[in-house]
Design an enzyme around this catalytic site. Structure first.
Site: not given
Ligand code: 2IT
Length: 448
Positions: A127, A167
């Protein structure tokens, strides 16, 4: 033995990461449900899998200098936490929000490990993001910020290394600027980001996928109780991408979303958020005003300032905004008003004491890492299409998404009951099933 292994991991995180309350909360929630795995898997204990899984592979923090429209140089902090790549390249979104700090990115990255595992696709957990606040920023400022952010991030990511996405605060426009800049400086057109535009490698259904997946999961929860979505009243929070997809799929399956919320308060539309009203959510988001009151002004419905929507009577509550957005008193009010299911579409949307209320009142609760996994699952499908150099029709993507969400639902119930929990304990099931795959992969690699 099991209690002490788990307890020690939690205690250690509380000590070493004491300034990261959200991370401690996520670790505590996951670890406590892993207790029965300790007895059953002494090999995990011996290899210190529990201790290892709470420590990120690496945590990258960097300076993001950019110029605003007045030529003033501004400095933000950028983050990418590469948490665990045991089952695939790091994968997870980027969050641009003023509240972002290392603890928040770590909690999100930690949750992502187990979520991505549940999708059955080969994706590790990561993340990233920044404390940059997009509210009120011009389009050019957003572009310059994204370029400045990628100017450092590019050296840490790659289609087989780490694949970021959106996100909160990062949508199609931001991904366009980020991808365009990566392509420019690396001279490489690969699937290094997901959530891309359709013209340059994006997947159909990715924008809707988190909400669609959430509603598919809820549909399964209801079916497990011999009920269905027709005529059900849903309260949702937020008004971004996730709430938008939730409204579309809920309407399609005959249910009605009647609330939305923003930092300014919530709106209640008893007729349901359907048709052109759903399209208006996109306009609200693009305005970057971050106000849900605009909806009430436009459609003449009730707006309540400074409150969240959990006091509105519903059959199903679907938090779609951010962490800890539904607390104990909200949970009590939902229960009192007859709410029968809670499906968390945001990441860690419910506080631990709210979850305890649902458990006590026997209201099935689907945790974010299961309910919202459709977003990242469809990102995984975008990666598959990029690797194949093909694009699938929307029906194909949607069908695969539905199969994945049904699979996650059934896996949660099975893992819960296999390890001695109630079948309705989706939280325990999600944590256990998500963890087992990652733990077995880690074990296979030896001590690394
Ligand atoms: O919290 C999540 O799963 C997302 N923001 C999507 C992450 C993604 O790689 O699509």
């Amino acid at each position: 033995m099991s209690a002490s292994v788990i307890k020690n991991v939690i205690e250690k995180v509380k000590k070493t990461d004491r300034d990261q309350p959200e991370f401690i909360q996520a670790v505590t929630e996951v670890m406590e449900s892993l207790e029965p795995t300790v007895e059953r898997h002494p090999e995990f204990v011996k290899a210190a899998i529990y201790e290892r899984v709470v420590e990120p592979d690496r945590q990258i923090m960097f300076r993001v200098p950019w110029e605003d429209d007045n030529g003033v140089v501004r400095i933000n902090r950028g983050f990418r936490v590469q948490f665990n790549n045991a089952i695939g390249p790091y994968k997870g979104g980027l969050r641009f929000h003023s509240s972002v700090n290392l603890g928040i990115i770590k909690f999100l990255g930690f949750e992502q490990i187990f979520k991505n595992s549940l999708t059955t696709l080969p994706m590790g957990g990561g993340k990233g993001g920044s404390d940059f606040d997009p509210t009120g920023k011009s389009d050019r400022e957003i572009m310059r910020f994204c370029q400045a952010f990628m100017r450092e991030l590019f050296r840490h990511i790659g289609a087989d290394v780490d694949v970021p996405a959106g996100d909160i605060g990062v949508g199609g426009r931001e991904i366009g600027y980020l991808f365009g800049y990566y392509k420019k400086i690396c001279n490489e057109h690969t699937g290094v980001l997901t959530g891309k535009g359709l013209e340059y490698g994006g997947s159909l259904v990715r924008p809707e996928a988190t909400g669609f997946g959430g509603v598919y999961f809820v549909d399964c929860m209801l079916k497990a109780k011999k009920m269905d979505l027709k005529g059900k009243i849903i309260t949702a929070s937020g008004f971004g991408n996730v709430a938008w997809g939730t409204c579309i799929k809920a309407a399609e399956l005959g249910a009605k979303v009647v609330t939305l919320s923003g930092p300014d308060g919530f709106i209640h539309d008893p007729d349901g958020i359907t048709g052109a009203k759903i399209d208006y959510l996109l306009e609200m988001r693009n305005s970057r005003r971050d106000k849900v009151k605009d909806y009430a002004d436009k459609f003449g419905v009730q707006f309540t300032a400074g409150k969240r929507p959990w006091s509105v009577k519903c059959d199903i509550a679907m938090p779609c905004a951010t962490q800890n957005e539904l607390g104990k008193s909200d949970a009590e009010e939902l229960a009192k008003n007859g709410c029968q299911f809670v499906a968390e579409v945001s990441n860690m949307g419910c506080t631990p004491d709210a979850i305890a209320v649902f458990k006590e009142k026997k209201i099935p609760y689907g945790p974010g890492k299961a309910v919202n996994a459709g977003g990242v699952a469809t990102s995984g499908l975008e990666m598959s299409q990029n690797s194949l150099r093909l694009s699938w029709a929307s029906e194909e993507v949607d069908q695969r998404l539905k199969v994945i969400m049904t699979g996650i639902h059934d896996t949660c119930r099975k893992a819960a009951s296999d390890y001695g929990f109630d079948k309705d304990d989706y939280a325990a099931g999600a944590n256990i099933a998500g963890f087992l795959k990652v733990a077995k992969a880690m074990l296979a690699y030896g001590v690394v």
